[in-house]
Design a protein around this motif. Structure first.
Motif, PDB file in Angstrom:
ATOM      1  N   LYS A  51       0.971  -1.102  -0.009  1.00  0.00           N
ATOM      2  CA  LYS A  51       0.095   0.113  -0.112  1.00  0.00           C
ATOM      3  C   LYS A  51       0.984   1.427  -0.066  1.00  0.00           C
ATOM      4  CE  LYS A  51      -4.183   1.781   2.243  1.00  0.00           C
ATOM      5  NZ  LYS A  51      -3.657   3.230   2.423  1.00  0.00           N
ATOM      6  N   GLU A  52       2.064   1.361   0.867  1.00  0.00           N
ATOM      7  CA  GLU A  52       2.815   2.488   0.847  1.00  0.00           C
ATOM      8  C   GLU A  52       3.434   2.996  -0.121  1.00  0.00           C
ATOM      9  OE1 GLU A  52       5.331   2.553   3.975  1.00  0.00           O
ATOM     10  OE2 GLU A  52       3.693   2.559   5.548  1.00  0.00           O
ATOM     11  N   GLN A  53       3.954   1.583  -1.089  1.00  0.00           N
ATOM     12  CA  GLN A  53       4.640   1.759  -2.177  1.00  0.00           C
ATOM     13  C   GLN A  53       3.785   2.379  -3.397  1.00  0.00           C
ATOM     14  OE1 GLN A  53       7.837   2.197  -2.748  1.00  0.00           O
ATOM     15  NE2 GLN A  53       8.105   2.093  -4.673  1.00  0.00           N
ATOM     16  N   ALA A  54       2.628   1.824  -3.344  1.00  0.00           N
ATOM     17  CA  ALA A  54       1.600   2.075  -4.529  1.00  0.00           C
ATOM     18  C   ALA A  54       1.244   3.482  -4.186  1.00  0.00           C
ATOM     19  CB  ALA A  54       0.319   1.164  -4.106  1.00  0.00           C
ATOM     20  N   GLU A  55       0.992   3.951  -3.000  1.00  0.00           N
ATOM     21  CA  GLU A  55       0.557   5.360  -2.780  1.00  0.00           C
ATOM     22  C   GLU A  55       1.789   6.343  -3.393  1.00  0.00           C
ATOM     23  OE1 GLU A  55      -0.586   5.469   1.290  1.00  0.00           O
ATOM     24  OE2 GLU A  55      -2.597   4.711   0.809  1.00  0.00           O
ATOM     25  N   ARG A  56       3.070   5.888  -3.226  1.00  0.00           N
ATOM     26  CA  ARG A  56       4.149   6.838  -3.514  1.00  0.00           C
ATOM     27  C   ARG A  56       4.081   6.830  -4.990  1.00  0.00           C
ATOM     28  NH1 ARG A  56       7.079   4.840   1.132  1.00  0.00           N
ATOM     29  NH2 ARG A  56       7.749   2.834   0.043  1.00  0.00           N
ATOM     30  N   ILE A  57       4.060   5.649  -5.651  1.00  0.00           N
ATOM     31  CA  ILE A  57       3.815   5.894  -7.482  1.00  0.00           C
ATOM     32  C   ILE A  57       2.765   6.603  -7.623  1.00  0.00           C
ATOM     33  CG2 ILE A  57       3.554   4.383  -9.139  1.00  0.00           C
ATOM     34  CD1 ILE A  57       4.900   1.995  -7.724  1.00  0.00           C
ATOM     35  N   TYR A  58       1.706   6.466  -7.007  1.00  0.00           N
ATOM     36  CA  TYR A  58       0.425   7.252  -7.524  1.00  0.00           C
ATOM     37  C   TYR A  58       0.734   8.590  -7.318  1.00  0.00           C
ATOM     38  CZ  TYR A  58      -4.505   8.314  -8.088  1.00  0.00           C
ATOM     39  OH  TYR A  58      -5.710   9.049  -8.518  1.00  0.00           O
ATOM     40  N   ALA A  59       1.259   9.123  -6.186  1.00  0.00           N
ATOM     41  CA  ALA A  59       1.462  10.549  -5.866  1.00  0.00           C
ATOM     42  C   ALA A  59       2.362  11.261  -6.945  1.00  0.00           C
ATOM     43  CB  ALA A  59       2.058  10.756  -4.589  1.00  0.00           C
ATOM     44  N   ALA A  60       3.536  10.091  -7.125  1.00  0.00           N
ATOM     45  CA  ALA A  60       4.410  10.667  -8.484  1.00  0.00           C
ATOM     46  C   ALA A  60       3.855  10.718  -9.603  1.00  0.00           C
ATOM     47  CB  ALA A  60       5.420   9.842  -8.550  1.00  0.00           C
ATOM     48  N   LEU A  61       2.946  10.072  -9.889  1.00  0.00           N
ATOM     49  CA  LEU A  61       2.184  10.138 -11.250  1.00  0.00           C
ATOM     50  C   LEU A  61       1.478  11.169 -11.250  1.00  0.00           C
ATOM     51  CD1 LEU A  61       1.259   6.282 -11.738  1.00  0.00           C
ATOM     52  CD2 LEU A  61       2.951   7.517 -13.442  1.00  0.00           C
ATOM     53  N   MET A  62       0.840  11.584 -10.282  1.00  0.00           N
ATOM     54  CA  MET A  62      -0.168  12.938 -10.290  1.00  0.00           C
ATOM     55  C   MET A  62       0.614  14.088 -10.422  1.00  0.00           C
ATOM     56  SD  MET A  62      -3.075  11.738 -10.173  1.00  0.00           S
ATOM     57  CE  MET A  62      -4.101  13.279  -9.998  1.00  0.00           C
ATOM     58  N   ARG A  63       1.931  14.118 -10.558  1.00  0.00           N
ATOM     59  CA  ARG A  63       2.749  15.130 -10.713  1.00  0.00           C
ATOM     60  C   ARG A  63       3.673  14.892 -11.720  1.00  0.00           C
ATOM     61  NH1 ARG A  63       7.749  14.975  -8.367  1.00  0.00           N
ATOM     62  NH2 ARG A  63       8.108  13.636  -7.038  1.00  0.00           N
ATOM     63  N   LEU A  64       3.275  14.297 -12.827  1.00  0.00           N
ATOM     64  CA  LEU A  64       4.162  13.543 -13.650  1.00  0.00           C
ATOM     65  C   LEU A  64       4.789  14.654 -14.720  1.00  0.00           C
ATOM     66  CD1 LEU A  64       5.021  10.835 -15.217  1.00  0.00           C
ATOM     67  CD2 LEU A  64       2.895  10.861 -16.656  1.00  0.00           C
ATOM     68  N   ASP A  65       3.947  15.597 -15.039  1.00  0.00           N
ATOM     69  CA  ASP A  65       4.471  16.642 -15.835  1.00  0.00           C
ATOM     70  C   ASP A  65       5.591  17.585 -14.958  1.00  0.00           C
ATOM     71  OD1 ASP A  65       2.575  17.548 -14.198  1.00  0.00           O
ATOM     72  OD2 ASP A  65       2.302  19.181 -15.309  1.00  0.00           O
ATOM     73  N   GLU A  66       5.777  17.507 -13.704  1.00  0.00           N
ATOM     74  CA  GLU A  66       6.889  18.322 -13.072  1.00  0.00           C
ATOM     75  C   GLU A  66       8.042  17.404 -12.664  1.00  0.00           C
ATOM     76  OE1 GLU A  66       4.502  19.383  -9.565  1.00  0.00           O
ATOM     77  OE2 GLU A  66       2.714  20.089 -10.675  1.00  0.00           O
ATOM     78  N   ILE A  67       7.989  16.301 -12.899  1.00  0.00           N
ATOM     79  CA  ILE A  67       9.233  15.426 -12.676  1.00  0.00           C
ATOM     80  C   ILE A  67      10.371  15.636 -13.296  1.00  0.00           C
ATOM     81  CG2 ILE A  67      10.288  13.128 -12.638  1.00  0.00           C
ATOM     82  CD1 ILE A  67       7.301  11.955 -12.381  1.00  0.00           C
ATOM     83  N   GLY A  68      11.533  15.864 -12.638  1.00  0.00           N
ATOM     84  CA  GLY A  68      12.952  16.634 -13.321  1.00  0.00           C
ATOM     85  C   GLY A  68      13.421  15.579 -14.156  1.00  0.00           C
ATOM     86  N   GLN A  69      13.457  14.336 -13.695  1.00  0.00           N
ATOM     87  CA  GLN A  69      14.362  13.276 -14.483  1.00  0.00           C
ATOM     88  C   GLN A  69      13.225  12.094 -14.359  1.00  0.00           C
ATOM     89  OE1 GLN A  69      18.517  11.118 -14.701  1.00  0.00           O
ATOM     90  NE2 GLN A  69      18.397  13.187 -15.452  1.00  0.00           N
ATOM     91  N   ILE A  70      12.895  11.499 -15.418  1.00  0.00           N
ATOM     92  CA  ILE A  70      11.958  10.328 -15.339  1.00  0.00           C
ATOM     93  C   ILE A  70      12.756   9.099 -14.691  1.00  0.00           C
ATOM     94  CG2 ILE A  70      10.877   8.242 -16.877  1.00  0.00           C
ATOM     95  CD1 ILE A  70       9.282  11.210 -16.156  1.00  0.00           C
ATOM     96  N   LEU A  71      14.103   8.985 -14.758  1.00  0.00           N
ATOM     97  CA  LEU A  71      14.775   8.010 -13.997  1.00  0.00           C
ATOM     98  C   LEU A  71      14.595   7.948 -12.533  1.00  0.00           C
ATOM     99  CD1 LEU A  71      18.191   7.638 -15.620  1.00  0.00           C
ATOM    100  CD2 LEU A  71      16.687   5.920 -15.301  1.00  0.00           C
ATOM    101  N   GLU A  72      14.428   9.242 -11.777  1.00  0.00           N
ATOM    102  CA  GLU A  72      13.919   9.414 -10.630  1.00  0.00           C
ATOM    103  C   GLU A  72      12.653   8.820 -10.169  1.00  0.00           C
ATOM    104  OE1 GLU A  72      14.342  13.402  -9.741  1.00  0.00           O
ATOM    105  OE2 GLU A  72      16.249  13.697 -10.377  1.00  0.00           O
ATOM    106  N   PHE A  73      11.740   8.881 -10.867  1.00  0.00           N
ATOM    107  CA  PHE A  73      10.299   8.087 -10.842  1.00  0.00           C
ATOM    108  C   PHE A  73      10.545   6.870 -11.200  1.00  0.00           C
ATOM    109  CE2 PHE A  73       6.958   6.794 -13.499  1.00  0.00           C
ATOM    110  CZ  PHE A  73       6.039   6.632 -12.654  1.00  0.00           C
ATOM    111  N   SER A  74      11.013   6.448 -12.198  1.00  0.00           N
ATOM    112  CA  SER A  74      10.953   5.031 -12.432  1.00  0.00           C
ATOM    113  C   SER A  74      11.538   4.094 -11.712  1.00  0.00           C
ATOM    114  CB  SER A  74      11.656   4.691 -13.896  1.00  0.00           C
ATOM    115  OG  SER A  74      12.965   5.022 -13.757  1.00  0.00           O
ATOM    116  N   THR A  75      12.369   4.553 -10.728  1.00  0.00           N
ATOM    117  CA  THR A  75      13.141   3.510  -9.518  1.00  0.00           C
ATOM    118  C   THR A  75      11.913   3.278  -8.589  1.00  0.00           C
ATOM    119  OG1 THR A  75      13.415   5.705  -8.218  1.00  0.00           O
ATOM    120  CG2 THR A  75      15.334   4.902  -9.651  1.00  0.00           C
ATOM    121  N   LEU A  76      10.681   3.907  -8.636  1.00  0.00           N
ATOM    122  CA  LEU A  76       9.749   3.300  -7.652  1.00  0.00           C
ATOM    123  C   LEU A  76       8.938   2.201  -8.280  1.00  0.00           C
ATOM    124  CD1 LEU A  76       8.021   6.816  -7.236  1.00  0.00           C
ATOM    125  CD2 LEU A  76       9.389   5.750  -5.531  1.00  0.00           C
ATOM    126  N   LEU A  77       9.092   2.175  -9.777  1.00  0.00           N
ATOM    127  CA  LEU A  77       8.427   0.908 -10.164  1.00  0.00           C
ATOM    128  C   LEU A  77       9.027  -0.485  -9.791  1.00  0.00           C
ATOM    129  CD1 LEU A  77       7.831   2.830 -13.426  1.00  0.00           C
ATOM    130  CD2 LEU A  77       6.201   2.739 -11.335  1.00  0.00           C
TER     131      LEU A  77
END
Length: 446
Positions: free
Chosen positions: A420-446
């Motif tokens: 649940k906690e990791q799922a919520e972190r991924i969801y929160a990151a996706l909700m600011r997808l257009d603001e992410i500085g580098q996608i590699l920082e986001f994809s590490t959550l996956l």
């Protein structure tokens, strides 16, 4: 249109930065598409088709920095696009299109995400590439559908999806117009996918191959690899459309409304043409409860193409069951729901399911072609009968309702699988997808 005009128009559109023109609605829809797609990919992780592709990749000792969703592994860009694309289409829980017989997300999003990882791009570039890739798909569809699908019987998610994947990757990787034209030419020799593979592992792999080959075409073209640079100005489209293509229609659609708003999100993890049968049976038995053994016969009246695609009246495996109006309806009746866990060999061969299958009739009804809906009439041994009709598509999407549905589907899939906690972190990151500085920082959550 003469010369290289159509191909060049598509190429210029593909690599252009349209992000400044996007509305809040455009960006919100893009975020929802990623939330739904990542959840769909997570459901495919345990499927045999994904396992076998992963084993092959590991035998080849491929390495890279691109994430495999839900697997805790990294691999090369090409293999990540293939495996993530296949995973997202593995159980048929990914998006559908409002009126076209194809999926936009499963070929475009894995190519776009991987291109962003590979090219160290940011979220803004990912959003732009994603929307561009989908737009190329709907533009080409305006020229070659429905004949490409209905007459040629191609699996359009693969055959058209490859060009959308290439366009998305080309935008993110910064191709020139000339390089993008070459990428399209490369794709023309690699596009594939046939409806005869529905109900087999090769069906979801068509989406993965579209993502892989589209990304590969973009990478190669950027390095100087060539293909037929004017491919859409030749008779290529005429051949795969089985008709003479109106190329003006392609350009008009390219600059028309954004295709991303034509996405629709699935309620059930099976072929979309089965859904009306599930809904109709659920509604009839909710209003008129009867035991399974009291059912004498059920007559389904889906749109005609549904019978060709999902008309298997005697499936033997869970995978075959995904493409069977008869089984999915029987599963709703017997088990009271249709979920990811429904599609097992054991449930297909359940005694009550086997009782119902030979009591089902499929009668084509063109009335439901625009909406991909259908009618069901259930006859009981006491002489009573009841009918319900469902119209699935062809109406505007309520974004608030869609977000609630997608969020619920995401939580149902991701919470038990990612935690649940990791799922919520991924969801929160996706909700600011257009603001992410580098996608590699986001994809590490996956």
């Amino acid at each position: 249109m003469n010369g290289n005009k159509v191909t060049m128009e598509l190429a210029k559109y593909s690599i252009a930065d349209h992000a400044d023109s996007y509305t809040e609605k455009d960006i919100r829809m893009t975020k929802l598409s990623y939330i739904d797609w990542i959840a769909a990919a997570q459901t495919g992780v345990g499927e045999d088709c994904v396992r076998l592709l992963l084993e092959l990749s590991e035998e080849e000792h491929t390495s890279g920095e691109c994430r495999l969703i839900g697997m805790g592994k990294k691999t090369s860009a090409i293999n990540a696009a293939l495996i993530n694309g296949t995973a997202s289409h593995a159980i048929d829980f990914d998006d559908i299109h409002d009126f076209l017989s194809l999926h936009l997300c499963s070929p475009v999003l894995p190519a776009a995400l991987t291109a962003a990882e590979y090219g160290r791009a940011d979220g803004r570039a990912l959003v732009n590439g994603t929307v561009n890739g989908m737009q190329v798909m709907v533009a080409l569809s305006a020229g070659i559908m429905p004949e490409h699908y209905n007459t040629g019987r191609w699996h359009a998610t693969g055959t058209i999806g490859i060009f959308g994947a290439a366009a998305a990757a080309g935008a993110i990787l910064g191709l020139t117009p000339g390089q993008m034209c070459n990428a399209f030419g490369i794709c023309a020799g690699l596009c594939s996918g046939i409806q005869l593979n529905f109900g087999t592992m090769a069906k979801p792999m068509a989406a993965g191959m579209a993502a892989k080959n589209g990304l590969m075409a973009a990478i190669l073209a950027k390095r100087g690899f060539t293909g037929k640079a004017g491919i859409f100005d030749t008779d290529f489209l005429d051949n795969i459309a089985t008709k003479s293509v109106d190329k003006e229609a392609i350009i008009k659609r390219l600059y028309g409304s954004l295709g991303i708003h034509e996405l629709r999100f699935k309620r059930y993890p099976c072929g979309a043409p089965t859904h009306s049968g599930i809904i109709n049976c659920r509604k009839i038995l909710k209003d008129h409860p009867h035991k399974v053994e009291e059912i004498e016969k059920i007559v389904f009246e889906p749109y005609p193409r549904a019978i060709r695609l999902v008309g298997n009246k005697n499936p033997r495996t869970g995978l075959e069951g995904k493409f069977s109006i008869s089984f999915t309806a029987a599963a709703q009746i017997v088990f009271g729901e249709v979920t990811i866990e429904t599609f097992t060999d054991e449930k297909v061969n359940h005694p009550q399911v086997q009782y119902l299958l030979p009591r089902m009739e499929l009668v084509p009804c063109d009335e439901f072609t625009p909406s991909r809906g259908g009618r069901a009439t259930m006859y009981f041994k006491d002489g009573s009968s009841y009918t319900n009709t469902t119209y699935l598509l062809g109406h505007d999407l309520d974004l608030d309702e869609a977000e609630a549905d997608v969020s619920g589907k995401y939580a149902e899939i991701m919470n038990p699988r990612a935690g649940k906690e990791q799922a919520e972190r991924i969801y929160a990151a996706l909700m600011r997808l257009d603001e992410i500085g580098q996608i590699l920082e986001f994809s590490t959550l996956l």
